[in-house]
Design a protein around this motif. Structure first.
Motif, mmCIF file in Angstrom:
data_model
loop_
_atom_site.group_PDB
_atom_site.id
_atom_site.type_symbol
_atom_site.label_atom_id
_atom_site.label_comp_id
_atom_site.label_asym_id
_atom_site.label_seq_id
_atom_site.Cartn_x
_atom_site.Cartn_y
_atom_site.Cartn_z
ATOM 1 N N LEU A 235 0.778 -1.214 -0.033
ATOM 2 C CA LEU A 235 -0.039 -0.267 0.033
ATOM 3 C C LEU A 235 0.980 1.329 -0.028
ATOM 4 N N ASN A 236 1.984 1.210 0.750
ATOM 5 C CA ASN A 236 2.892 2.384 0.975
ATOM 6 C C ASN A 236 3.625 2.805 -0.375
ATOM 7 N N GLY A 237 3.916 1.451 -1.012
ATOM 8 C CA GLY A 237 4.467 1.768 -2.474
ATOM 9 C C GLY A 237 3.572 2.229 -3.464
ATOM 10 N N LEU A 238 2.143 1.699 -3.538
ATOM 11 C CA LEU A 238 1.258 2.319 -4.317
ATOM 12 C C LEU A 238 1.062 3.750 -3.854
ATOM 13 N N ILE A 239 1.141 4.164 -2.824
ATOM 14 C CA ILE A 239 0.833 5.690 -2.404
ATOM 15 C C ILE A 239 2.178 6.512 -2.995
ATOM 16 N N GLU A 240 3.320 5.910 -2.853
ATOM 17 C CA GLU A 240 4.836 6.746 -3.000
ATOM 18 C C GLU A 240 4.475 6.807 -4.924
ATOM 19 N N SER A 241 3.869 5.784 -5.393
ATOM 20 C CA SER A 241 4.009 5.762 -6.649
ATOM 21 C C SER A 241 2.868 6.502 -7.235
ATOM 22 N N GLY A 242 1.967 7.395 -6.575
ATOM 23 C CA GLY A 242 0.907 8.144 -7.131
ATOM 24 C C GLY A 242 -0.387 7.178 -7.591
ATOM 25 N N LEU A 243 -0.592 6.338 -7.321
ATOM 26 C CA LEU A 243 -1.567 4.983 -7.613
ATOM 27 C C LEU A 243 -2.765 5.171 -6.692
ATOM 28 N N LEU A 244 -2.269 5.287 -5.445
ATOM 29 C CA LEU A 244 -3.422 5.562 -4.187
ATOM 30 C C LEU A 244 -3.103 6.575 -3.326
ATOM 31 N N GLU A 245 -4.150 6.985 -2.676
ATOM 32 C CA GLU A 245 -3.957 8.082 -1.700
ATOM 33 C C GLU A 245 -4.728 7.673 -0.417
ATOM 34 N N LYS A 246 -4.022 8.126 0.739
ATOM 35 C CA LYS A 246 -4.516 7.460 2.095
ATOM 36 C C LYS A 246 -5.269 8.621 2.451
ATOM 37 N N ARG A 247 -6.614 8.426 3.191
ATOM 38 C CA ARG A 247 -7.306 9.421 3.873
ATOM 39 C C ARG A 247 -7.847 8.811 5.012
ATOM 40 N N PRO A 248 -7.702 9.534 6.162
ATOM 41 C CA PRO A 248 -8.239 9.067 7.532
ATOM 42 C C PRO A 248 -9.780 8.804 7.476
ATOM 43 N N TYR A 249 -10.378 7.923 7.997
ATOM 44 C CA TYR A 249 -11.829 7.786 8.315
ATOM 45 C C TYR A 249 -12.055 7.589 9.866
ATOM 46 N N SER A 250 -11.127 7.555 10.386
ATOM 47 C CA SER A 250 -11.449 7.367 11.933
ATOM 48 C C SER A 250 -10.284 7.849 12.599
ATOM 49 N N ASP A 251 -10.324 8.492 13.795
ATOM 50 C CA ASP A 251 -9.169 9.010 14.603
ATOM 51 C C ASP A 251 -8.760 8.109 15.650
ATOM 52 N N HIS A 252 -9.982 7.623 16.104
ATOM 53 C CA HIS A 252 -9.569 6.644 17.417
ATOM 54 C C HIS A 252 -10.486 5.293 17.186
ATOM 55 N N PRO A 253 -9.622 4.258 16.830
ATOM 56 C CA PRO A 253 -8.361 4.322 16.223
ATOM 57 C C PRO A 253 -8.002 4.652 14.870
ATOM 58 N N LYS A 254 -6.813 5.080 14.592
ATOM 59 C CA LYS A 254 -6.519 5.845 13.553
ATOM 60 C C LYS A 254 -6.602 4.758 12.471
ATOM 61 N N ARG A 255 -7.476 4.928 11.473
ATOM 62 C CA ARG A 255 -7.823 4.216 10.267
ATOM 63 C C ARG A 255 -7.856 4.970 8.945
ATOM 64 N N PHE A 256 -7.563 4.271 7.885
ATOM 65 C CA PHE A 256 -7.538 4.932 6.655
ATOM 66 C C PHE A 256 -8.282 4.220 5.673
ATOM 67 N N ASP A 257 -8.810 5.126 4.708
ATOM 68 C CA ASP A 257 -9.094 4.346 3.323
ATOM 69 C C ASP A 257 -8.153 4.610 2.450
ATOM 70 N N TYR A 258 -8.036 3.690 1.612
ATOM 71 C CA TYR A 258 -6.972 3.858 0.519
ATOM 72 C C TYR A 258 -7.693 4.014 -1.060
ATOM 73 N N LEU A 259 -7.564 5.016 -1.525
ATOM 74 C CA LEU A 259 -8.468 5.641 -2.599
ATOM 75 C C LEU A 259 -7.508 5.595 -3.746
ATOM 76 N N LEU A 260 -8.055 5.248 -5.034
ATOM 77 C CA LEU A 260 -7.314 5.433 -6.388
ATOM 78 C C LEU A 260 -7.183 6.886 -6.519
ATOM 79 N N THR A 261 -6.117 7.248 -7.079
ATOM 80 C CA THR A 261 -5.795 8.402 -7.683
ATOM 81 C C THR A 261 -6.179 8.555 -9.223
#
Length: 164
Positions: free
Chosen positions: A57-83
Motif C-alpha cells: 500500500l505504501n509503495g502504491l501511495i509513493e507511486s501516486g496510484l493510491l492516496e491515504k485518507r483518514p476515516y477514523s481518529d480513534h483508532p487511527k484508520r485510513f481509506d486507500y483511494l485510487l488516484t
C-alpha cells in the motif's frame, strides 16, 4: 540479493513495472478498482500478511496510484483511494483479465467484463483512437518516441532490420 531498479530506465514498460510489477500490487489495484478501500478489506480479499500489505500500500501511495485518507481518529484508520493515475490502470487490468481468460482458463472465464447497460459480455480489444483499428493489426508496431535514448533507437533499428 537486491533486485534491479527499473524506475531509472528509459523504457515506459520498465518504469511501469517498477510501480506495479509486483503481483500483490496488481491485485491490490484490482481490488481497489472493484471498490475495496480499507486495509481489512484488502487483507480479507487477498489473504496477505499485514506487513506485506502495508509495504505494498505504501509503495502504491509513493507511486501516486493510491492516496491515504483518514476515516477514523480513534483508532487511527485510513481509506486507500485510487488516484487518477490508479484509475488509469483499469484498461491494463482489463487487458490482463482478457488475456488470462483466453490463455489460462481452460475451465472457462471466472470473471468477465459486462456492459452495465445491456448486460452483455464485452469483447475487449485495444484500439487506436485515431484510426479506430485494433492495435493487433500488423500495420502497428512499436517505434522510438521523441524522448527515446540512443539505446532504445538502436534496439528498434536492429529489430526493423531483422524483420525487413
Amino acid at each position: 540479493m537486491r533486485r534491479k531498479d527499473f524506475g531509472a530506465m528509459a523504457c515506459p514498460v520498465a518504469r511501469s513495472l517498477e510501480r506495479v510489477g509486483e503481483w500483490w500490487s496488481i491485485l491490490i489495484l484490482r481490488d481497489a478498482l472493484a471498490g475495496i478501500t480499507r486495509f481489512d478489506g484488502f487483507q480479507a480479499s487477498l489473504g496477505i500478511a499485514p506487513n506485506m500489505l502495508t509495504r505494498r500500500l505504501n509503495g502504491l501511495i509513493e507511486s501516486g496510484l493510491l492516496e491515504k485518507r483518514p476515516y477514523s481518529d480513534h483508532p487511527k484508520r485510513f481509506d486507500y483511494l485510487l488516484t487518477e493515475r490508479g484509475r488509469d490502470f483499469r484498461p491494463v487490468l482489463q487487458a490482463l483479465l482478457t488475456w488470462g481468460n483466453r490463455h489460462f482458463a481452460p475451465e472457462g472465464a471466472s470473471i468477465i467484463i459486462l456492459n452495465g447497460e445491456t448486460g452483455t459480455a464485452a469483447e475487449p480489444i485495444l484500439v487506436d483512437r485515431v484510426s479506430g483499428r485494433p492495435l493487433s493489426d500488423p500495420v502497428f508496431r512499436n517505434a522510438p518516441g521523441p524522448a527515446a535514448t540512443a539505446a532504445i533507437s538502436q534496439r528498434y533499428a536492429a529489430a526493423a532490420e531483422t524483420s525487413a
